[in-house]
Design an enzyme around this catalytic site. Structure first.
Site, mmCIF file in Angstrom:
data_model
loop_
_atom_site.group_PDB
_atom_site.id
_atom_site.type_symbol
_atom_site.label_atom_id
_atom_site.label_comp_id
_atom_site.label_asym_id
_atom_site.label_seq_id
_atom_site.Cartn_x
_atom_site.Cartn_y
_atom_site.Cartn_z
ATOM 1 N N LYS A 132 -14.904 14.335 -0.049
ATOM 2 C CA LYS A 132 -13.542 14.398 0.498
ATOM 3 C C LYS A 132 -13.467 15.321 1.737
ATOM 4 C CE LYS A 132 -11.283 13.307 -3.939
ATOM 5 N NZ LYS A 132 -10.231 13.708 -4.923
ATOM 6 N N TYR B 220 -5.800 4.891 -3.689
ATOM 7 C CA TYR B 220 -5.176 5.700 -4.742
ATOM 8 C C TYR B 220 -3.865 5.067 -5.231
ATOM 9 C CZ TYR B 220 -8.403 9.702 -4.649
ATOM 10 O OH TYR B 220 -9.494 10.535 -4.787
ATOM 11 N N PHE C 111 2.441 13.857 -6.561
ATOM 12 C CA PHE C 111 1.467 14.357 -5.583
ATOM 13 C C PHE C 111 0.934 13.254 -4.661
ATOM 14 C CE2 PHE C 111 -0.875 13.582 -9.591
ATOM 15 C CZ PHE C 111 -1.829 12.665 -9.163
ATOM 16 N N ARG D 17 -19.291 11.570 -13.238
ATOM 17 C CA ARG D 17 -18.076 12.275 -13.687
ATOM 18 C C ARG D 17 -18.451 13.640 -14.290
ATOM 19 N NH1 ARG D 17 -13.055 10.483 -11.976
ATOM 20 N NH2 ARG D 17 -12.258 11.685 -13.734
ATOM 21 N N ASN E 147 -10.380 18.737 -3.952
ATOM 22 C CA ASN E 147 -11.395 18.967 -4.981
ATOM 23 C C ASN E 147 -12.737 18.311 -4.665
ATOM 24 O OD1 ASN E 147 -10.650 16.362 -5.531
ATOM 25 N ND2 ASN E 147 -9.894 16.756 -7.602
ATOM 26 N N HIS F 154 -14.621 12.422 -5.113
ATOM 27 C CA HIS F 154 -14.057 11.382 -5.982
ATOM 28 C C HIS F 154 -15.218 10.693 -6.669
ATOM 29 C CE1 HIS F 154 -12.269 7.652 -7.439
ATOM 30 N NE2 HIS F 154 -13.284 7.035 -6.864
ATOM 31 N N GLU G 89 -14.147 -0.542 -6.298
ATOM 32 C CA GLU G 89 -14.149 0.481 -5.243
ATOM 33 C C GLU G 89 -15.341 0.285 -4.297
ATOM 34 O OE1 GLU G 89 -13.887 4.204 -7.406
ATOM 35 O OE2 GLU G 89 -11.842 3.756 -8.077
HETATM 36 P P1 ATP Z 1 -10.672 11.222 -8.359
HETATM 37 O O1 ATP Z 1 -9.915 9.961 -8.722
HETATM 38 O O2 ATP Z 1 -10.411 11.672 -6.942
HETATM 39 O O3 ATP Z 1 -12.127 11.095 -8.688
HETATM 40 P P2 ATP Z 1 -9.889 12.432 -10.837
HETATM 41 O O4 ATP Z 1 -10.196 11.096 -11.431
HETATM 42 O O5 ATP Z 1 -10.569 13.633 -11.389
HETATM 43 O O6 ATP Z 1 -10.159 12.413 -9.271
HETATM 44 P P3 ATP Z 1 -7.108 11.671 -10.781
HETATM 45 O O7 ATP Z 1 -6.163 11.987 -11.884
HETATM 46 O O8 ATP Z 1 -7.586 10.280 -10.618
HETATM 47 O O9 ATP Z 1 -8.334 12.694 -10.890
HETATM 48 O O10 ATP Z 1 -6.392 12.160 -9.433
HETATM 49 C C1 ATP Z 1 -6.823 11.668 -8.169
HETATM 50 C C2 ATP Z 1 -6.811 12.798 -7.188
HETATM 51 O O11 ATP Z 1 -5.459 13.188 -6.953
HETATM 52 C C3 ATP Z 1 -7.488 14.089 -7.645
HETATM 53 O O12 ATP Z 1 -8.881 14.090 -7.480
HETATM 54 C C4 ATP Z 1 -6.826 15.109 -6.761
HETATM 55 O O13 ATP Z 1 -7.376 15.073 -5.436
HETATM 56 C C5 ATP Z 1 -5.396 14.594 -6.726
HETATM 57 N N1 ATP Z 1 -4.577 15.178 -7.798
HETATM 58 C C6 ATP Z 1 -4.610 14.888 -9.120
HETATM 59 N N2 ATP Z 1 -3.696 15.616 -9.808
HETATM 60 C C7 ATP Z 1 -3.058 16.374 -8.884
HETATM 61 C C8 ATP Z 1 -2.016 17.349 -8.941
HETATM 62 N N3 ATP Z 1 -1.435 17.674 -10.106
HETATM 63 N N4 ATP Z 1 -1.635 17.923 -7.776
HETATM 64 C C9 ATP Z 1 -2.204 17.602 -6.592
HETATM 65 N N5 ATP Z 1 -3.195 16.687 -6.467
HETATM 66 C C10 ATP Z 1 -3.620 16.084 -7.590
HETATM 67 MG MG MG Z 2 -9.414 9.262 -10.628
#
Ligand code: ATP
Ligand code: MG
Length: 140
Positions: free
Chosen positions: A11, A51, A59, A87, A114, A117, A128
């Site tokens: 990211k 997304y 968010f 993961r 973070n 992804h 994807e």
């Molecule tokens: P990713 O899909 O990016 O691999 P993830 O599966 O761990 O991450 P998801 O719940 O799918 O988490 O959320 C997608 C992304 O949205 C997160 O990686 C983060 O960048 C952002 N995100 C998730 N929760 C929050 C939150 N509470 N506040 C701000 N950003 C968030």
């Molecule tokens: Mg995710």
């Protein structure tokens, strides 16, 4: 265990801090092969579609802005049980909850910024991967 492919994104927070190689080293040390990779500037539309599952979440707007705030590196990772393995290597979404040694514990700035992804199922991985790569760009 079956050889599998997963989709990964390094990211903008991580590309900005020049961490592409450090993150790739974690994948390679742990048995994931980078079989496709390119650095791109995601468009607003691509980020919104990618997304899309989160579009009702509070968010969402910030997340899309973050994902287009700088270059990302999109990747296909291959290995035994690659989806679950990646993961595990990534760690929890919120770096405050991520286990020691995980990419997010090592590098993430916040729950939003973070660093990586990773696909959360083999079905989503296939979707994807196809969204970002032509078959000819993936060389196993
Ligand atoms: P990713 O899909 O990016 O691999 P993830 O599966 O761990 O991450 P998801 O719940 O799918 O988490 O959320 C997608 C992304 O949205 C997160 O990686 C983060 O960048 C952002 N995100 C998730 N929760 C929050 C939150 N509470 N506040 C701000 N950003 C968030
Ligand atoms: Mg995710």
């Amino acid at each position: 265990m079956a050889t599998e492919r997963t989709f990964s994104i390094i990211k903008p927070d991580a590309t900005r801090r020049n961490l592409t190689g450090a993150i790739n080293a974690v994948f390679e040390k742990n048995g994931l092969r980078i079989v496709a990779q390119k650095r791109i500037q995601m468009s607003q539309a691509q980020a919104e579609t990618f997304y899309g599952v989160h579009h009702e979440r509070p968010f969402f707007k910030d997340l899309v802005s973050f994902m287009v705030s700088g270059p990302v590196v999109v990747q296909v990772l291959e290995g035994d049980n690659a989806v679950a393995k990646n993961r595990e290597l990534m760690g929890a979404t919120n770096p405050a909850n991520a286990a020691e040694g995980t990419i997010r514990k090592l590098f993430a700035e916040s729950i939003e910024a973070n660093s990586v992804h990773g696909s959360d199922s083999p079905e989503n991985a296939a979707t994807e991967i196809a969204y970002f790569f032509a078959g000819s760009e993936i060389v196993g």
